[in-house]
Design a protein around this motif. Sequence first.
Motif, mmCIF file in Angstrom:
data_model
loop_
_atom_site.group_PDB
_atom_site.id
_atom_site.type_symbol
_atom_site.label_atom_id
_atom_site.label_comp_id
_atom_site.label_asym_id
_atom_site.label_seq_id
_atom_site.Cartn_x
_atom_site.Cartn_y
_atom_site.Cartn_z
ATOM 1 N N ALA A 1 40.454 47.067 39.558
ATOM 2 C CA ALA A 1 39.276 47.640 38.887
ATOM 3 C C ALA A 1 38.200 46.577 38.703
ATOM 4 O O ALA A 1 37.530 46.521 37.673
ATOM 5 N N ALA A 2 38.021 45.730 39.708
ATOM 6 C CA ALA A 2 37.115 44.586 39.589
ATOM 7 C C ALA A 2 35.671 44.994 39.316
ATOM 8 O O ALA A 2 34.924 44.257 38.661
ATOM 9 N N GLN A 3 35.282 46.146 39.807
ATOM 10 C CA GLN A 3 33.897 46.570 39.589
ATOM 11 C C GLN A 3 33.608 46.863 38.119
ATOM 12 O O GLN A 3 32.444 46.927 37.716
ATOM 13 N N ASP A 4 34.645 47.007 37.317
ATOM 14 C CA ASP A 4 34.466 47.287 35.896
ATOM 15 C C ASP A 4 34.502 46.019 35.034
ATOM 16 O O ASP A 4 34.338 46.107 33.818
ATOM 17 N N TRP A 5 34.743 44.859 35.643
ATOM 18 C CA TRP A 5 34.813 43.628 34.866
ATOM 19 C C TRP A 5 33.462 43.304 34.238
ATOM 20 O O TRP A 5 32.418 43.501 34.882
ATOM 21 N N PRO A 6 33.430 42.801 33.019
ATOM 22 C CA PRO A 6 32.158 42.376 32.426
ATOM 23 C C PRO A 6 31.565 41.222 33.232
ATOM 24 O O PRO A 6 32.246 40.234 33.523
ATOM 25 N N PHE A 7 30.316 41.379 33.618
ATOM 26 C CA PHE A 7 29.627 40.377 34.443
ATOM 27 C C PHE A 7 30.394 40.089 35.737
ATOM 28 O O PHE A 7 30.292 38.998 36.305
ATOM 29 N N ARG A 8 31.207 41.079 36.158
ATOM 30 C CA ARG A 8 31.948 40.982 37.425
ATOM 31 C C ARG A 8 32.822 39.728 37.497
ATOM 32 O O ARG A 8 33.052 39.180 38.574
ATOM 33 N N THR A 9 33.326 39.279 36.353
ATOM 34 C CA THR A 9 34.125 38.050 36.318
ATOM 35 C C THR A 9 35.396 38.270 35.498
ATOM 36 O O THR A 9 35.357 38.875 34.425
ATOM 37 N N ALA A 10 36.518 37.744 36.021
ATOM 38 C CA ALA A 10 37.798 37.802 35.302
ATOM 39 C C ALA A 10 38.500 36.462 35.458
ATOM 40 O O ALA A 10 38.281 35.724 36.422
ATOM 41 N N ILE A 11 39.350 36.146 34.486
ATOM 42 C CA ILE A 11 40.141 34.914 34.523
ATOM 43 C C ILE A 11 41.612 35.309 34.554
ATOM 44 O O ILE A 11 42.128 35.912 33.615
ATOM 45 N N PRO B 1 32.496 40.690 42.656
ATOM 46 C CA PRO B 1 33.363 40.218 41.572
ATOM 47 C C PRO B 1 33.946 38.841 41.886
ATOM 48 O O PRO B 1 34.207 38.505 43.045
ATOM 49 N N LEU B 2 34.145 38.064 40.830
ATOM 50 C CA LEU B 2 34.695 36.716 40.965
ATOM 51 C C LEU B 2 35.941 36.596 40.095
ATOM 52 O O LEU B 2 35.885 36.811 38.880
ATOM 53 N N LEU B 3 37.065 36.241 40.718
ATOM 54 C CA LEU B 3 38.317 36.021 40.008
ATOM 55 C C LEU B 3 38.564 34.519 39.903
ATOM 56 O O LEU B 3 38.686 33.836 40.918
ATOM 57 N N LEU B 4 38.624 34.032 38.672
ATOM 58 C CA LEU B 4 38.919 32.631 38.425
ATOM 59 C C LEU B 4 40.390 32.504 38.058
ATOM 60 O O LEU B 4 40.877 33.219 37.179
ATOM 61 N N VAL B 5 41.089 31.599 38.717
ATOM 62 C CA VAL B 5 42.519 31.411 38.470
ATOM 63 C C VAL B 5 42.718 30.135 37.671
ATOM 64 O O VAL B 5 42.177 29.082 38.021
ATOM 65 N N SER B 6 43.488 30.245 36.588
ATOM 66 C CA SER B 6 43.667 29.107 35.690
ATOM 67 C C SER B 6 45.134 28.976 35.287
ATOM 68 O O SER B 6 45.823 29.974 35.101
ATOM 69 N N GLY B 7 45.589 27.741 35.153
ATOM 70 C CA GLY B 7 46.922 27.500 34.631
ATOM 71 C C GLY B 7 46.965 27.531 33.123
ATOM 72 O O GLY B 7 48.040 27.435 32.522
ATOM 73 N N ARG B 8 45.791 27.670 32.506
ATOM 74 C CA ARG B 8 45.700 27.689 31.051
ATOM 75 C C ARG B 8 44.957 28.933 30.591
ATOM 76 O O ARG B 8 44.095 29.448 31.297
ATOM 77 N N ALA B 9 45.286 29.381 29.388
ATOM 78 C CA ALA B 9 44.566 30.512 28.810
ATOM 79 C C ALA B 9 43.105 30.125 28.619
ATOM 80 O O ALA B 9 42.786 28.945 28.426
ATOM 81 N N PRO B 10 42.188 31.100 28.680
ATOM 82 C CA PRO B 10 40.772 30.775 28.542
ATOM 83 C C PRO B 10 40.446 29.911 27.327
ATOM 84 O O PRO B 10 39.660 28.977 27.420
ATOM 85 N N GLY B 11 41.058 30.153 26.191
ATOM 86 C CA GLY B 11 40.771 29.363 25.002
ATOM 87 C C GLY B 11 41.272 27.936 25.069
ATOM 88 O O GLY B 11 40.793 27.060 24.348
ATOM 89 N N ALA B 12 42.250 27.689 25.952
ATOM 90 C CA ALA B 12 42.817 26.343 26.091
ATOM 91 C C ALA B 12 42.195 25.578 27.250
ATOM 92 O O ALA B 12 42.600 24.459 27.537
ATOM 93 N N TRP B 13 41.238 26.168 27.880
ATOM 94 C CA TRP B 13 40.562 25.567 29.039
ATOM 95 C C TRP B 13 39.349 24.788 28.525
ATOM 96 O O TRP B 13 38.366 25.377 28.070
ATOM 97 N N PRO B 14 39.385 23.438 28.539
ATOM 98 C CA PRO B 14 38.271 22.657 27.994
ATOM 99 C C PRO B 14 37.028 22.770 28.880
ATOM 100 O O PRO B 14 37.059 22.428 30.063
#
Length: 208
Positions: free
Chosen positions: A32-42, A91-104
Amino acid sequence: MSQIALPLVTATSAETIVSGPSLAPVIGALQAAQDWPFRTAILFGPPRSGKSLLARWFAQSGAGDALDDADSLADEAVFHRWNAAQASGRPLLLVSGRAPGAWPIALPDLKSRLGAALPIEIAAPDDELLRSLIEAHAARRGLALGEGALGWVLPRIERSHAAAEALVETIDRLSLERKASVTISLVKDALAERVHGHADSNWQPRLL
């Protein structure tokens, strides 16, 4: 074993995503990427949980672009990709090993924009997914795990993607070293080795 087929990666091989109820919300969010806010997800989750594989599936499906290990890149590079996604409408998918709040993030503009992105978390595997992961790792190694061995280990193994992979690796090694088929006794030794660092067939793990 439930799997989602991925597009061909090379001319001779394909990849699969082992799925289960705990992964269904992740798959649904990616579809459902077209529904992402600002077309961005983490997309984030524990080690060996298939983040990169899911990102490749997402990109190869044509649903959008993916940026792996985004939390290890310079803020400016990620901000550039975010701006490009807004300009293109993809849409842009960002992949992270850390939760968004723990990403400096030092760049204030990037921090505010990623704060509005959709967080997609890969949770610990449920029983169905854990079974499928063990079966899939075993199949890749040509191991035959009977229902007895699977039934014994499932309530005892740590609930994580990495633990399933590591256990099968240890089972495979012990099977080769002993030139023996996979039995409950061998699986017990493999699990004991993963927990204590050595095989001990008398060890009885506590049920989780």
